[in-house]
Design a protein around this motif. Structure first.
Motif, PDB file in Angstrom:
ATOM      1  N   ILE A   6      25.241 -51.991-107.040  1.00 34.07           N
ATOM      2  CA  ILE A   6      24.682 -53.166-107.711  1.00 34.07           C
ATOM      3  C   ILE A   6      25.773 -54.227-107.768  1.00 34.07           C
ATOM      4  O   ILE A   6      26.914 -53.934-108.148  1.00 34.07           O
ATOM      5  CB  ILE A   6      24.198 -52.814-109.126  1.00 34.07           C
ATOM      6  N   SER A   7      25.452 -55.444-107.377  1.00 31.19           N
ATOM      7  CA  SER A   7      26.436 -56.529-107.366  1.00 31.19           C
ATOM      8  C   SER A   7      26.903 -56.865-108.771  1.00 31.19           C
ATOM      9  O   SER A   7      26.246 -56.535-109.767  1.00 31.19           O
ATOM     10  CB  SER A   7      25.846 -57.772-106.697  1.00 31.19           C
ATOM     11  N   ALA A   8      28.031 -57.547-108.846  1.00 37.46           N
ATOM     12  CA  ALA A   8      28.617 -57.874-110.152  1.00 37.46           C
ATOM     13  C   ALA A   8      27.691 -58.744-110.996  1.00 37.46           C
ATOM     14  O   ALA A   8      27.697 -58.651-112.228  1.00 37.46           O
ATOM     15  CB  ALA A   8      29.963 -58.580-109.946  1.00 37.46           C
ATOM     16  N   ASP A   9      26.889 -59.593-110.334  1.00 35.35           N
ATOM     17  CA  ASP A   9      25.987 -60.459-111.108  1.00 35.35           C
ATOM     18  C   ASP A   9      24.683 -59.763-111.471  1.00 35.35           C
ATOM     19  O   ASP A   9      23.810 -60.364-112.109  1.00 35.35           O
ATOM     20  CB  ASP A   9      25.705 -61.759-110.345  1.00 35.35           C
ATOM     21  N   GLY A  10      24.519 -58.497-111.097  1.00 32.07           N
ATOM     22  CA  GLY A  10      23.349 -57.708-111.482  1.00 32.07           C
ATOM     23  C   GLY A  10      22.088 -58.049-110.727  1.00 32.07           C
ATOM     24  O   GLY A  10      21.008 -57.587-111.105  1.00 32.07           O
ATOM     25  N   ARG A  11      22.196 -58.779-109.613  1.00 30.47           N
ATOM     26  CA  ARG A  11      20.977 -59.213-108.913  1.00 30.47           C
ATOM     27  C   ARG A  11      20.738 -58.500-107.581  1.00 30.47           C
ATOM     28  O   ARG A  11      19.590 -58.398-107.155  1.00 30.47           O
ATOM     29  CB  ARG A  11      21.028 -60.728-108.659  1.00 30.47           C
ATOM     30  N   THR A  12      21.768 -58.047-106.925  1.00 28.88           N
ATOM     31  CA  THR A  12      21.594 -57.477-105.587  1.00 28.88           C
ATOM     32  C   THR A  12      21.857 -55.973-105.594  1.00 28.88           C
ATOM     33  O   THR A  12      22.926 -55.520-106.024  1.00 28.88           O
ATOM     34  CB  THR A  12      22.512 -58.166-104.564  1.00 28.88           C
ATOM     35  N   TYR A  13      20.864 -55.248-105.112  1.00 23.48           N
ATOM     36  CA  TYR A  13      20.939 -53.792-104.998  1.00 23.48           C
ATOM     37  C   TYR A  13      21.012 -53.457-103.514  1.00 23.48           C
ATOM     38  O   TYR A  13      20.097 -53.787-102.750  1.00 23.48           O
ATOM     39  CB  TYR A  13      19.713 -53.137-105.616  1.00 23.48           C
ATOM     40  N   THR A  14      22.091 -52.822-103.097  1.00 23.32           N
ATOM     41  CA  THR A  14      22.265 -52.453-101.697  1.00 23.32           C
ATOM     42  C   THR A  14      22.042 -50.956-101.547  1.00 23.32           C
ATOM     43  O   THR A  14      22.781 -50.141-102.117  1.00 23.32           O
ATOM     44  CB  THR A  14      23.668 -52.824-101.190  1.00 23.32           C
ATOM     45  N   PHE A  15      20.987 -50.601-100.808  1.00 24.86           N
ATOM     46  CA  PHE A  15      20.604 -49.202-100.634  1.00 24.86           C
ATOM     47  C   PHE A  15      21.052 -48.712 -99.255  1.00 24.86           C
ATOM     48  O   PHE A  15      20.819 -49.376 -98.240  1.00 24.86           O
ATOM     49  CB  PHE A  15      19.090 -49.046-100.753  1.00 24.86           C
ATOM     50  N   HIS A  16      21.675 -47.535 -99.246  1.00 18.88           N
ATOM     51  CA  HIS A  16      22.109 -46.899 -98.000  1.00 18.88           C
ATOM     52  C   HIS A  16      21.185 -45.709 -97.743  1.00 18.88           C
ATOM     53  O   HIS A  16      21.197 -44.722 -98.490  1.00 18.88           O
ATOM     54  CB  HIS A  16      23.557 -46.434 -98.112  1.00 18.88           C
ATOM     55  N   LEU A  17      20.377 -45.809 -96.700  1.00 14.94           N
ATOM     56  CA  LEU A  17      19.401 -44.764 -96.415  1.00 14.94           C
ATOM     57  C   LEU A  17      20.069 -43.535 -95.805  1.00 14.94           C
ATOM     58  O   LEU A  17      21.079 -43.636 -95.096  1.00 14.94           O
ATOM     59  CB  LEU A  17      18.340 -45.286 -95.447  1.00 14.94           C
ATOM     60  N   ASP A  18      19.480 -42.400 -96.067  1.00 13.98           N
ATOM     61  CA  ASP A  18      19.960 -41.152 -95.484  1.00 13.98           C
ATOM     62  C   ASP A  18      19.630 -41.167 -93.992  1.00 13.98           C
ATOM     63  O   ASP A  18      18.459 -41.216 -93.612  1.00 13.98           O
ATOM     64  CB  ASP A  18      19.278 -39.963 -96.171  1.00 13.98           C
ATOM     65  N   PRO A  19      20.631 -41.119 -93.113  1.00 10.20           N
ATOM     66  CA  PRO A  19      20.356 -41.221 -91.674  1.00 10.20           C
ATOM     67  C   PRO A  19      19.619 -40.006 -91.109  1.00 10.20           C
ATOM     68  O   PRO A  19      19.114 -40.058 -89.979  1.00 10.20           O
ATOM     69  CB  PRO A  19      21.752 -41.353 -91.055  1.00 10.20           C
ATOM     70  N   ARG A  20      19.530 -38.926 -91.884  1.00  4.20           N
ATOM     71  CA  ARG A  20      18.822 -37.731 -91.408  1.00  4.20           C
ATOM     72  C   ARG A  20      17.317 -37.833 -91.611  1.00  4.20           C
ATOM     73  O   ARG A  20      16.560 -37.006 -91.081  1.00  4.20           O
ATOM     74  CB  ARG A  20      19.337 -36.497 -92.148  1.00  4.20           C
ATOM     75  N   ALA A  21      16.862 -38.819 -92.379  1.00  8.13           N
ATOM     76  CA  ALA A  21      15.453 -38.896 -92.755  1.00  8.13           C
ATOM     77  C   ALA A  21      14.583 -39.266 -91.549  1.00  8.13           C
ATOM     78  O   ALA A  21      14.891 -40.215 -90.814  1.00  8.13           O
ATOM     79  CB  ALA A  21      15.260 -39.915 -93.871  1.00  8.13           C
ATOM     80  N   THR A  22      13.496 -38.534 -91.374  1.00  9.31           N
ATOM     81  CA  THR A  22      12.554 -38.808 -90.289  1.00  9.31           C
ATOM     82  C   THR A  22      11.120 -38.806 -90.819  1.00  9.31           C
ATOM     83  O   THR A  22      10.817 -38.199 -91.842  1.00  9.31           O
ATOM     84  CB  THR A  22      12.654 -37.748 -89.171  1.00  9.31           C
ATOM     85  N   TRP A  23      10.266 -39.497 -90.065  1.00  8.66           N
ATOM     86  CA  TRP A  23       8.837 -39.404 -90.322  1.00  8.66           C
ATOM     87  C   TRP A  23       8.333 -38.059 -89.841  1.00  8.66           C
ATOM     88  O   TRP A  23       9.019 -37.356 -89.076  1.00  8.66           O
ATOM     89  CB  TRP A  23       8.094 -40.540 -89.601  1.00  8.66           C
ATOM     90  N   HIS A  24       7.164 -37.695 -90.262  1.00  5.76           N
ATOM     91  CA  HIS A  24       6.617 -36.388 -89.888  1.00  5.76           C
ATOM     92  C   HIS A  24       6.307 -36.268 -88.400  1.00  5.76           C
ATOM     93  O   HIS A  24       6.055 -35.172 -87.911  1.00  5.76           O
ATOM     94  CB  HIS A  24       5.365 -36.086 -90.711  1.00  5.76           C
TER      95      HIS A  24
END
Length: 540
Positions: free
Chosen positions: A92-110
């Motif tokens: 979460i950024s210092a100003d509380g506005r930006t959330y940066t999500f790092h996805l799990d690279p192992r995740a796949t669709w069915h």
């Protein structure tokens, strides 16, 4: 001898009840015998899911199934902490506005395709596109570039930025409480497959097979089949990025409330779905508690029952009429006689299990004389009959409606009850084709759920309530990051709710659930336990 006689009588009565209840369970028996090989957990759900769309399931029944098939970015645990799901980490950024999500690279669709940040962006843009049929707008509405209902105000969404294949940054309009954003957006958006749905118009999306028959999801279980009004069959996805589930199959069986105790005791289901969608009826609670192979599970609920009043009807626009309705309804009678004390009277739409309930506020008193006086002052037409809709399937809710009918008629308001199945009731409510309706609503732990239910134009503002002062207070509270200040604002909001009466808040029933003792880590909870379905197991 007297004690033994009493036990014997209880056993005979219990068996008689089970015989009667088992007759109603006939559709459950043997419906999925071919799927019983291996480790199987059978879950009882009161009513059929009308839709399994990850962006527009029509009720909590549908989203219960969605939770098994699709993943969100994060999940909430019973201790109210947030854990990784598709997002293995976030900042979460210092100003509380930006959330940066790092996805799990192992995740796949069915179907084996990788899940990427483009899928997350596509999901947000789909939900935000005007004309798309979705009820996930409340989950994304705080993102920069979206309006109060989560719809785009321009051609693009400036608050969504893909950084690389597995990183996405989400910027909110203002700084918000992280717990609020992670609960609303992080757990409330189920990522859908861009490669199957890209390019479809809103009309095509509404009937897309990839959403309505979701064989390609991202969760620990894959969709196999849905036999309408009988069961949903799910199978383990062996390549699930968090590790394969411990059981082979989940069978979600439709077990109406009057039959669910017999299904548990007879071993036809192993666990109930939980608050508001699959619980043990109060009249069967003692019977279930005495079953040696079942473990009773109970805790205070996040969900409340309420009487929605259609403010679009001219005869309900006078606040004196609405307050008369609230004063006529005997909620204490419901709590004590219907629920035998296994419920808490609601002061407003904030659960007593959260810190946001205004405990200094007394509930609106039951005062029939004052209700009659208010109706007279408002010029209520004595000959008018209003219709009270009530969904079938929840016995105590139906009995609640009968009490409301009697209470209102006692103060001079004629009421006709109309009992309909849940999807039909919802259809009528969303079409504004109703006077009064008894429904249940499950809160989030964060109090901003009222912005979708009682703010002007809110997605679930079933009562068509609109009040500028209430809107301003809801907006101010939602934007406040300081928990103490937020608490003050929500306390004031509850006072306004009692003055303006957007709806009649009835009670919060305790969750009454049960699970077969052979199940491991599968106890129902007010925090959706189906999020943890990959951890469920069965003892030999």
């Amino acid at each position: 001898m007297r004690g033994r006689k009493r036990v014997a009588v209880e056993v005979v009565v219990g068996l008689a009840l089970l015989v009667v209840s088992s007759l109603a369970l006939a559709p459950l028996v043997g419906m999925a015998g071919a799927a019983e090989a291996g480790k199987v957990i059978r879950v009882g759900l009161w009513s059929a899911p009308g839709s399994l769309s990850a962006i527009n399931a029509d009720s909590s029944y549908g989203y219960f199934v969605v939770h098994f098939i699709y993943d969100s970015l994060v999940e909430m645990r019973p201790d109210m902490s947030f854990r990784p799901r598709l997002a293995r980490s976030w900042e979460i950024s210092a100003d509380g506005r930006t959330y940066t999500f790092h996805l799990d690279p192992r995740a796949t669709w069915h179907d084996g395709r990788p899940i990427t940040a483009e899928d997350v962006r596509f999901t947000i843009e789909t939900i935000a596109t005007p004309g798309v049929q979705t009820n996930r707008g409340n989950a994304i509405k705080s993102i920069e570039g979206l309006d109060a209902n989560g719809k785009k105000m321009g051609a693009t969404i400036p608050g969504v930025r893909v950084i690389d294949a597995h990183t996405i940054a989400i910027t909110t309009k203002t700084a918000v409480d992280p717990a609020r954003f992670l609960e609303q957006f992080g757990t409330g958006v189920f990522v859908i497959p861009k490669h199957l749905l890209e390019g479809l118009s809103p009309e095509q999306l509404a009937r897309a097979d990839a959403l309505l028959r979701p064989t390609v999801g991202s969760g620990p279980f894959r969709f196999v089949r849905y036999v309408t009004d009988q069961y949903v069959e799910l199978e383990r996805y062996d390549h699930y990025y968090r590790g394969p589930a411990r059981v082979d199959r989940i069978l979600i069986r439709i077990a109406p409330a009057p039959s669910i105790a017999a299904a548990l005791i007879n071993g036809e289901i192993d666990v109930v779905a939980g608050p508001g969608i699959g619980e043990v009826p109060l009249q069967d609670w003692e019977l279930v508690k005495r079953a040696a192979h079942l473990r009773p599970v109970t805790e205070p609920s996040l969900g409340y029952q309420f009487l929605a009043i259609n403010h679009a009807r001219p005869y309900f626009q006078d606040v004196r009429v609405r307050r008369a309705i609230a004063m006529a309804v005997d909620v204490d009678l419901m709590v004590q006689q219907l629920y035998k004390g296994q419920a808490v009277r609601a002061r407003g739409p904030f659960s007593p299990v959260t810190p946001y309930e205004n405990r200094d506020l007394d509930p609106i008193p039951h005062d029939p004389a004052a209700a009659r006086a208010l109706l007279s002052q408002a010029g209520w037409e004595r000959g008018r009959t209003v219709e009270l809709l009530v969904p079938t399937g929840n016995t105590l809710r139906e009995q609640t409606a009968a009490i409301i009918q009697a209470n209102l008629q006692a103060v001079g308001m004629q009421v006709r009850i109309q009992r309909l199945d849940f999807p039909t009731v919802l259809s009528r409510v969303f079409s504004d084709d109703f006077d009064l309706v008894v429904l249940g609503w499950t809160d989030t732990f964060d109090p901003d759920h009222v912005s979708s239910t009682f703010r002007t134009g809110g997605q679930y503002n079933l009562s068509n309530f609109s009040d500028p002062e209430v809107d301003a207070l809801i907006d101010a509270a939602a934007a406040e990051r300081d928990p103490a200040r937020r608490k003050e604002l929500y306390d004031r909001l509850q006072v306004l709710f009692q003055e303006r009466v957007p709806a009649v808040f009835l009670y919060y029933p305790n969750m009454l659930a049960a699970v077969n003792v052979r199940l491991v880590d599968a106890d129902p909870s007010i925090v959706p336990f189906e999020f943890r379905a990959s951890e469920w197991d069965v003892r030999p």
